[in-house]
Enzyme design. Structure first.
Site, PDB file in Angstrom:
ATOM      1  N   ASN A 176     -12.695  10.539   1.302  1.00  0.00           N
ATOM      2  CA  ASN A 176     -12.249  11.207   0.068  1.00  0.00           C
ATOM      3  C   ASN A 176     -10.800  10.862  -0.311  1.00  0.00           C
ATOM      4  OD1 ASN A 176     -10.734  12.638   1.880  1.00  0.00           O
ATOM      5  ND2 ASN A 176     -11.731  14.613   1.538  1.00  0.00           N
ATOM      6  N   LYS A 177     -10.228   9.845   0.307  1.00  0.00           N
ATOM      7  CA  LYS A 177      -8.838   9.496   0.016  1.00  0.00           C
ATOM      8  C   LYS A 177      -8.751   8.459  -1.119  1.00  0.00           C
ATOM      9  CE  LYS A 177      -7.495  12.503   2.839  1.00  0.00           C
ATOM     10  NZ  LYS A 177      -7.450  12.589   4.255  1.00  0.00           N
ATOM     11  N   ASN A 178      -7.534   8.087  -1.517  1.00  0.00           N
ATOM     12  CA  ASN A 178      -7.362   7.189  -2.670  1.00  0.00           C
ATOM     13  C   ASN A 178      -8.027   5.829  -2.460  1.00  0.00           C
ATOM     14  OD1 ASN A 178      -5.629   9.354  -3.225  1.00  0.00           O
ATOM     15  ND2 ASN A 178      -4.297   8.068  -4.485  1.00  0.00           N
TER      16      ASN A 178
END
Ligand SMILES: *Cc1c(COP(=O)(O)O)cnc(C)c1O
Length: 378
Positions: A176-178
């Site tokens: 769910n990170k960039n």
């Protein structure tokens, strides 16, 4: 369901994975090395160390800095539990520090100052939601007290200032990170000695890796420290190399969507506050909002969910988790606790369009007017 965050994966990642499988070399090879070089270049660093997660990265940094039993490390409570867990892994004590304000939910320097003792060795700064902490202020603070600065940069990949605050920065490539490698992390450490200690501790404290031994005449290695298995594999590095090419563009889309959210919320939901009202460098990792005190958060969450919009909370404070409440009873962080009670995270990722942002804000306006009516009737 419109998700709060969603990874972007496509044909390029599939092709990169196929190539790894065809190559027959699955871990700690050329792709891991290439990923380290590319990530370092993007951040203006000489080199970095790819690992299995941001949690591992934080652990390795604290370990390499020699922080351990008897030492204290200042940490925010407005963060993911991993930030504080890493301090416990090395046997040191996390000391929770309140946020500056509801508008700037980053660690307060004034509060940090008040929590310093002769045992304080380091501070872990979290660039919450992607918004950077004040570099010069923290450097002045740390220098005056001989403290190490560690950045938990899980929310802020792609910004050139990240990794320049102090000893080292830890990044996350969780889903769910960039940008993602499914699971994964990386360490930027500018001091070559510190970086090599981290690199060695990543692979059991061995003096060479398998790939290096393949390319050298001596199959020998030694173990000169107690290390860990925090290696990254070639599949993850291959995905990471593709993702990295898109990171700047994705961060720019996140920025544009955030600007739009701020404008629409100000006009359609004027009782909702959006943290970081003043300009500040950011990788725009998530979109946190603060609900008015009259709103029942669960009702807002339920109404948005009925409209097919997922929301989450960043974060339930770490000091209020059972593990930490039991170990460190009596910790009270009034601003963090108030922020956590009113915070709601709405969807933000590069696949969202302007019309989706409008729909989320309209949904929020409906949810809030329901709350206002219930409140008036009660
Ligand atoms: C995601 C996250 C972590 C942990 O990252 P992993 O790669 O899952 O270990 C640590 N700190 C913060 C602030 C995070 O958001």
């Amino acid at each position: 369901m419109l998700l709060v965050s969603a990874p972007i994966l496509g044909v390029s990642e599939k092709a990169a994975l196929s190539k790894v499988i065809d190559s027959g070399w699955l871990t700690m090879g050329e792709r891991v090395r290439a990923f380290e070089e590319a990530f370092a270049t993007m951040h203006g660093a000489d080199d970095c160390v790819a690992v299995s997660s941001c949690t591992a990265a934080l652990h390795l940094i604290l370990h390499a800095l020699g922080i351990g039993p008897g030492d204290e490390v200042l940490v925010p409570s407005m963060t993911f539990v991993a930030t504080a867990n890493a301090v416990l892994y090395v046997g040191a004590t996390p000391v929770f520090v309140d946020i500056e304000s509801a508008d700037v939910p980053l660690m307060s320097i004034v509060e940090a100052e008040a929590r310093c003792t002769p045992r304080t060795k380091a501070v872990i700064l979290v660039h919450f939601a992607g918004y950077l902490a004040d570099r010069l202020e923290w450097q002045k603070f740390a220098r005056a007290r001989g403290l190490q600065i560690i950045e938990d940069a899980a929310h802020a990949p792609g910004l050139k200032e990240v990794g320049t605050f102090g000893a080292a920065a830890a990044f996350s490539f969780y889903g769910n990170k960039n940008m993602t490698t499914a699971e994964g992390g990386i360490v930027i450490a500018r001091d070559p000695d510190l970086r090599e200690r981290i690199r060695q501790a990543r692979g059991h404290g061995m003096t060479t890796g398998t790939h290096q031994r393949l390319n050298s005449r001596t199959p020998q290695y030694d173990v000169t420290m107690l290390g860990f298995n925090y290696r990254m594999d070639e599949m993850r590095a291959a995905i990471g190399l593709v993702q990295l090419q898109n990171l700047q563009e994705w961060n720019e889309i996140r920025r544009i969507l955030t600007v739009l959210y701020r404008r629409l919320i100000a006009t359609k939901c004027p009782t909702v506050a959006v943290p970081f009202s003043q300009p500040r460098t950011s990788a725009h990792h998530i979109m946190p909002i603060l609900l008015p005190r009259y709103a029942k958060r669960q009702d807002v969450i339920d109404e948005l969910r009925t409209q097919g919009i997922q929301t989450t909370i960043h974060y339930p404070p770490v000091h209020q988790m059972t593990l930490y409440r039991e170990r460190f009873p009596g910790t009270h962080l009034p601003l963090t606790e108030d922020f956590a009670q009113r915070e709601l995270t709405i969807p933000l990722h590069p696949q969202i369009t302007a019309s989706v942002v409008e729909a989320v804000v309209s949904g929020l306006a409906i949810a809030l007017s329901n709350c206002a009516q219930t409140g008036a009737a009660a």
